[in-house]
Write an enzyme that holds these catalytic residues in place. Structure first.
Site, mmCIF file in Angstrom:
data_model
loop_
_atom_site.group_PDB
_atom_site.id
_atom_site.type_symbol
_atom_site.label_atom_id
_atom_site.label_comp_id
_atom_site.label_asym_id
_atom_site.label_seq_id
_atom_site.Cartn_x
_atom_site.Cartn_y
_atom_site.Cartn_z
ATOM 1 N N ASN A 8 29.983 9.599 -19.836
ATOM 2 C CA ASN A 8 30.676 9.629 -18.546
ATOM 3 C C ASN A 8 29.979 8.655 -17.589
ATOM 4 O OD1 ASN A 8 31.209 10.347 -15.800
ATOM 5 N ND2 ASN A 8 32.118 12.253 -16.509
ATOM 6 N N HIS A 11 28.831 8.107 -12.410
ATOM 7 C CA HIS A 11 27.745 7.934 -11.442
ATOM 8 C C HIS A 11 27.197 6.518 -11.366
ATOM 9 C CE1 HIS A 11 28.357 11.897 -10.242
ATOM 10 N NE2 HIS A 11 28.159 12.375 -11.460
ATOM 11 N N ARG A 19 26.924 1.348 -1.559
ATOM 12 C CA ARG A 19 26.808 0.134 -0.757
ATOM 13 C C ARG A 19 28.148 -0.567 -0.535
ATOM 14 N NH1 ARG A 19 21.486 -1.860 0.070
ATOM 15 N NH2 ARG A 19 20.407 0.043 0.614
ATOM 16 N N HIS A 44 36.235 10.077 -14.397
ATOM 17 C CA HIS A 44 36.983 11.056 -13.603
ATOM 18 C C HIS A 44 37.470 10.381 -12.336
ATOM 19 C CE1 HIS A 44 36.787 15.299 -11.501
ATOM 20 N NE2 HIS A 44 37.967 14.731 -11.398
ATOM 21 N N ARG A 46 38.728 11.020 -9.146
ATOM 22 C CA ARG A 46 38.899 12.167 -8.237
ATOM 23 C C ARG A 46 39.914 11.820 -7.161
ATOM 24 N NH1 ARG A 46 34.434 16.097 -8.831
ATOM 25 N NH2 ARG A 46 35.436 17.157 -7.093
ATOM 26 N N ARG A 50 35.799 9.287 -4.788
ATOM 27 C CA ARG A 50 34.408 9.154 -4.328
ATOM 28 C C ARG A 50 33.558 8.322 -5.282
ATOM 29 N NH1 ARG A 50 32.255 15.270 -5.331
ATOM 30 N NH2 ARG A 50 34.031 15.736 -4.012
ATOM 31 N N HIS A 51 33.952 8.242 -6.554
ATOM 32 C CA HIS A 51 33.202 7.338 -7.439
ATOM 33 C C HIS A 51 34.154 6.384 -8.169
ATOM 34 C CE1 HIS A 51 33.925 10.800 -10.046
ATOM 35 N NE2 HIS A 51 32.908 11.497 -9.575
ATOM 36 N N GLU A 71 39.594 11.811 -17.024
ATOM 37 C CA GLU A 71 39.506 13.141 -16.399
ATOM 38 C C GLU A 71 40.251 13.136 -15.093
ATOM 39 O OE1 GLU A 71 35.813 15.052 -15.383
ATOM 40 O OE2 GLU A 71 35.033 14.453 -17.317
ATOM 41 N N THR A 101 30.302 18.593 -7.777
ATOM 42 C CA THR A 101 30.733 18.254 -9.131
ATOM 43 C C THR A 101 31.724 19.336 -9.565
ATOM 44 O OG1 THR A 101 29.965 17.807 -11.392
ATOM 45 C CG2 THR A 101 28.735 19.476 -10.150
ATOM 46 N N THR A 102 32.285 19.191 -10.767
ATOM 47 C CA THR A 102 33.289 20.151 -11.226
ATOM 48 C C THR A 102 32.600 21.482 -11.500
ATOM 49 O OG1 THR A 102 34.346 18.253 -12.248
ATOM 50 C CG2 THR A 102 35.215 20.415 -12.828
ATOM 51 N N GLU A 152 37.724 21.659 -23.644
ATOM 52 C CA GLU A 152 36.329 21.284 -23.431
ATOM 53 C C GLU A 152 35.658 22.469 -22.756
ATOM 54 O OE1 GLU A 152 35.386 17.350 -22.079
ATOM 55 O OE2 GLU A 152 33.563 18.046 -21.078
ATOM 56 N N HIS A 195 28.968 19.161 -19.520
ATOM 57 C CA HIS A 195 28.557 19.397 -18.142
ATOM 58 C C HIS A 195 27.102 19.837 -18.080
ATOM 59 C CE1 HIS A 195 28.677 20.019 -13.865
ATOM 60 N NE2 HIS A 195 29.833 19.413 -13.873
ATOM 61 N N GLY A 196 26.295 18.984 -17.451
ATOM 62 C CA GLY A 196 24.902 19.314 -17.200
ATOM 63 C C GLY A 196 23.977 19.148 -18.393
ATOM 64 N N GLY A 217 27.186 12.750 -18.718
ATOM 65 C CA GLY A 217 27.176 11.673 -17.746
ATOM 66 C C GLY A 217 25.938 11.617 -16.889
ATOM 67 N N HIS A 218 25.826 12.546 -15.946
ATOM 68 C CA HIS A 218 24.818 12.462 -14.899
ATOM 69 C C HIS A 218 23.412 12.250 -15.455
ATOM 70 C CE1 HIS A 218 22.082 14.125 -11.788
ATOM 71 N NE2 HIS A 218 22.881 13.460 -10.985
#
Ligand code: PXP
Length: 248
Positions: A8, A11, A19, A44, A46, A50-51, A71, A101-102, A152, A195-196, A217-218
């Site tokens: 993912n 980020h 920036r 994802h 959103r 935001r990203h 996503e 986050t989700t 998932e 996730h996580g 991802g993160h």
């Protein structure tokens, strides 16, 4: 069954957007992840952008050789975007504007009629439809009933308990994930998880034989600051494969 890694890249876009320019480029990260052995790329889009942006999704559709897992929330706008691009997979997630986050899984059981109508055109267009849900039998049965191809399972609670040192709760959550992976697989659903996840938490989940894809991802983007994206991915794949081979 081999275990695929979906990377993912959201980020990378978070850092870029801090920036407002075009560096670092999530497409460049996606190509590097592909080179490092990612089996797929997840992004994802959103509602608040935001990203990942609409242009990122168009770019990923153009440059990727591995499948894109798109996503999105179950909104008419996102459905139109997915139908325009027809990515390999669409993963439907719950989305709240104020969340970082989700946070939870999708409520499928109480929203089954609406979701059934929502996913039908996506499946007809040729997307594999995945639903991001908690390890809960009711949600899995509903996902199956409405015709999802994939579920998932949300591993966030398991990872949070691990991070907080709550090992009894962590192990109970892991057990639930294990039982529900098997339950979903027996219904004929393809099972993914994510996730996580990080190097400490990935192996017990990777060892579930029914899970065929992990989306991470993160942690990988964070770890790439210290060791570079390709080595970070290589290490994740090594751990996943070792768990799969029961060498842990
Ligand atoms: N799977 C789904 C459905 C997600 O929404 C996310 C987060 O965007 C992930 C996997 C990856 O989670 P993380 O970034 O914590 O690895």
């Amino acid at each position: 069954m081999t275990l695929r890694l979906g990377v993912n890249i959201d980020h990378v876009a978070t850092v870029r957007n801090a920036r407002g320019g075009d560096y670092p480029d999530p497409l460049r990260a996606a190509k590097l992840a592909e080179k490092a052995g990612a089996h797929g790329i997840t992004a994802h889009l959103r509602e608040d952008r935001r990203h990942i942006t609409d242009a990122d999704i168009s770019g990923l559709m153009e440059v990727l050789e591995v499948p894109l897992n798109f996503e999105m929330a179950a909104t008419p706008e996102m459905q139109q975007i997915a139908l325009r691009h027809v990515p390999h997979a669409v993963c439907i997630v719950p989305e709240k504007r104020e969340e970082k986050t989700t946070e939870g899984g999708l409520e499928v059981a109480r929203d089954d009629n609406r979701l059934a109508e929502f996913i039908a055109p996506l499946r007809e267009a040729g997307c594999r439809v995945s639903l991001f849900i908690a390890a809960d039998q009711k949600q899995i049965e509903a996902a199956h009933r409405i015709g999802a191809d994939v579920i998932e399972l949300h591993t966030g609670a398991y990872c949070d308990f691990h991070a907080e040192g709550k090992f009894e709760e962590r192990d109970a959550e892991l057990e639930r994930l294990r039982a529900m992976s098997s339950f979903a697989h027996n219904l004929g659903l393809e099972v993914h998880a994510g996730h996580g996840l990080n190097y400490e938490t990935v192996q017990p989940v990777a060892a579930f034989p029914e899970v065929v894809e992990l989306n991470i991802g993160h942690f990988l983007i964070g770890e790439s600051i210290f060791r570079g994206l390709e080595p970070a991915i290589h290490e994740m794949r090594r751990l996943m494969e070792a768990a799969r081979d029961e060498r842990v």
